[in-house]
Design a protein around this motif. Sequence first.
Motif, mmCIF file in Angstrom:
data_model
loop_
_atom_site.group_PDB
_atom_site.id
_atom_site.type_symbol
_atom_site.label_atom_id
_atom_site.label_comp_id
_atom_site.label_asym_id
_atom_site.label_seq_id
_atom_site.Cartn_x
_atom_site.Cartn_y
_atom_site.Cartn_z
ATOM 1 N N LEU A 43 34.003 40.198 37.333
ATOM 2 C CA LEU A 43 34.963 40.503 38.395
ATOM 3 C C LEU A 43 36.336 39.927 38.051
ATOM 4 O O LEU A 43 37.362 40.606 38.183
ATOM 5 C CB LEU A 43 34.474 39.930 39.730
ATOM 6 C CG LEU A 43 35.396 40.149 40.945
ATOM 7 C CD1 LEU A 43 35.588 41.640 41.206
ATOM 8 C CD2 LEU A 43 34.832 39.444 42.174
ATOM 9 N N ILE A 44 36.365 38.691 37.586
ATOM 10 C CA ILE A 44 37.624 38.057 37.200
ATOM 11 C C ILE A 44 38.245 38.792 36.015
ATOM 12 O O ILE A 44 39.463 39.007 35.959
ATOM 13 C CB ILE A 44 37.387 36.569 36.863
ATOM 14 C CG1 ILE A 44 36.988 35.803 38.128
ATOM 15 C CG2 ILE A 44 38.634 35.944 36.232
ATOM 16 C CD1 ILE A 44 36.436 34.422 37.867
ATOM 17 N N SER A 45 37.400 39.207 35.073
ATOM 18 C CA SER A 45 37.887 39.961 33.913
ATOM 19 C C SER A 45 38.553 41.254 34.349
ATOM 20 O O SER A 45 39.621 41.633 33.844
ATOM 21 C CB SER A 45 36.729 40.267 32.957
ATOM 22 O OG SER A 45 36.172 39.084 32.429
ATOM 23 N N LEU A 46 37.928 41.946 35.311
ATOM 24 C CA LEU A 46 38.479 43.216 35.796
ATOM 25 C C LEU A 46 39.851 43.004 36.431
ATOM 26 O O LEU A 46 40.776 43.797 36.222
ATOM 27 C CB LEU A 46 37.515 43.848 36.807
ATOM 28 C CG LEU A 46 37.779 45.322 37.136
ATOM 29 C CD1 LEU A 46 37.395 46.217 35.963
ATOM 30 C CD2 LEU A 46 37.002 45.740 38.384
ATOM 31 N N LEU A 47 39.990 41.919 37.196
ATOM 32 C CA LEU A 47 41.265 41.626 37.845
ATOM 33 C C LEU A 47 42.343 41.298 36.812
ATOM 34 O O LEU A 47 43.520 41.630 37.005
ATOM 35 C CB LEU A 47 41.093 40.459 38.820
ATOM 36 C CG LEU A 47 40.191 40.736 40.035
ATOM 37 C CD1 LEU A 47 40.018 39.478 40.867
ATOM 38 C CD2 LEU A 47 40.749 41.876 40.885
ATOM 39 N N ILE A 48 41.943 40.646 35.725
ATOM 40 C CA ILE A 48 42.902 40.312 34.661
ATOM 41 C C ILE A 48 43.368 41.577 33.944
ATOM 42 O O ILE A 48 44.548 41.737 33.622
ATOM 43 C CB ILE A 48 42.269 39.326 33.660
ATOM 44 C CG1 ILE A 48 42.006 37.978 34.327
ATOM 45 C CG2 ILE A 48 43.184 39.136 32.440
ATOM 46 C CD1 ILE A 48 41.217 37.012 33.477
ATOM 47 N N MET A 50 43.349 44.680 35.144
ATOM 48 C CA MET A 50 43.897 45.710 36.023
ATOM 49 C C MET A 50 45.392 45.969 35.839
ATOM 50 O O MET A 50 45.811 47.137 35.705
ATOM 51 C CB MET A 50 43.597 45.368 37.487
ATOM 52 C CG MET A 50 44.040 46.465 38.461
ATOM 53 S SD MET A 50 43.671 46.057 40.194
ATOM 54 C CE MET A 50 41.889 46.091 40.174
ATOM 55 N N TRP A 177 38.570 47.982 30.596
ATOM 56 C CA TRP A 177 38.539 48.224 32.042
ATOM 57 C C TRP A 177 37.260 48.932 32.463
ATOM 58 O O TRP A 177 36.538 48.465 33.337
ATOM 59 C CB TRP A 177 39.768 49.043 32.453
ATOM 60 C CG TRP A 177 39.624 49.703 33.799
ATOM 61 C CD1 TRP A 177 39.181 50.965 34.046
ATOM 62 C CD2 TRP A 177 39.896 49.124 35.078
ATOM 63 N NE1 TRP A 177 39.169 51.217 35.395
ATOM 64 C CE2 TRP A 177 39.603 50.104 36.053
ATOM 65 C CE3 TRP A 177 40.367 47.890 35.499
ATOM 66 C CZ2 TRP A 177 39.758 49.872 37.420
ATOM 67 C CZ3 TRP A 177 40.522 47.660 36.862
ATOM 68 C CH2 TRP A 177 40.225 48.641 37.797
ATOM 69 N N SER A 207 36.173 31.250 35.339
ATOM 70 C CA SER A 207 37.431 31.977 35.136
ATOM 71 C C SER A 207 37.949 31.787 33.717
ATOM 72 O O SER A 207 38.404 32.740 33.076
ATOM 73 C CB SER A 207 38.488 31.498 36.138
ATOM 74 O OG SER A 207 38.068 31.717 37.467
#
Length: 282
Positions: A43-48, A50, A177, A207
Motif C-alpha cells: 500500500l505504501i509502495s503504491l502511494l509512493i 502514484m 504501479w 515504510s
Amino acid sequence: MTNISAGILLLIAGNFFASLSDVAVKLLGGDVPPFQYIFFRQLISLLIIMPIWLSQRGEQRALKQVGITFARGHLILIGSGCMVVAITHLPLATANAVFYVAPLLMLPLSILLLKEIPTLGKVIATTIGFIGALIVLRPSQFHWAALFALGTALTLALFNVLVRKLPSEQSVATTLWWTTLFSLPVSFLLCILYWQPVTAEQLGYISLSALLILSYNGFAVAAYRKAHSSQIALAEYSGLVFVAIIGAIWFEEIPDTLTFIGILLIILPLAPFKRPKKRAKN
C-alpha cells in the motif's frame, strides 16, 4: 557503456537497496505477521509510485499484458511472505545466500519461458555460485526457515524473468504501479485474517522497507530490459556482499570461515563480466 554493463550496474545498485530493506525487516523481529507486513508495504509502495504514474500521459499509464502483470503481482506476495520468515529466523548472510539461488534458477526459466540460450560459461559460472550457496547453507545444519528462503528465490527468479514478457515501451513506473495494485486485494484479505496492532515504529520500518524494495524493483525492471536475464543475472549476487557486511556490523553475525568461502564462490562469477582493456594498435 554497453547494455550489459549498464544492466549489471543497475542490478548492483538495486541489490544494495534490497539489502537495506532486509535490515528493516530484521529490525521488526518477527513481531508483525508477514501478511500484515506485505499489505502495508504494498500500500505504501503504491502511494509512493502514484505521483510518478499520474504524471505520465494517458497512453503511458495504460496496462498491457494483464496476465503477466497479475502473475508478477502475486509472485510478490508469495516471495515477500517467505522472505519475512527467512530473514526473521536466519542470519542475514545465510538467508540471502539462499535468496541468491535465484540467478541459477533464472537460467532454466529463461530457456523455458523466453527461449534464451545461455552460454556454457554462464552455466558453469552460475553453478559455482550455487555451490557457494550450499557451502553457506551447509545442509548438515539445515534450518527449516531455509525452505522459505528457497521460496523467495524461486518467486524472485520468475518475477525477473517475466519482466521480459512486458512491452519494452511500457515505463518502469507503469509496470510497478500495476504490479503493486494487483497484489493489494489478496494481501488485504490475508492482512485482516492475521491482524494485530501495529506501532508507529513498526510502521516506520515497513515504510522504509517499502521505499527500499520499490527502488530494487525499479532498478531490476530497468536492468532486465537492458540485457537478457542470462547475461546479467549473476550481478544479483552482489547483494550478498552487502548483507554480509551489514550483518557483521549491525547484528554481530560474523561469518565463519566456511561461510566466507561460500560467499567468495558466490561472488566469483561476477568476474567474467569484466571486459579486458583493448591493446593499443601498433
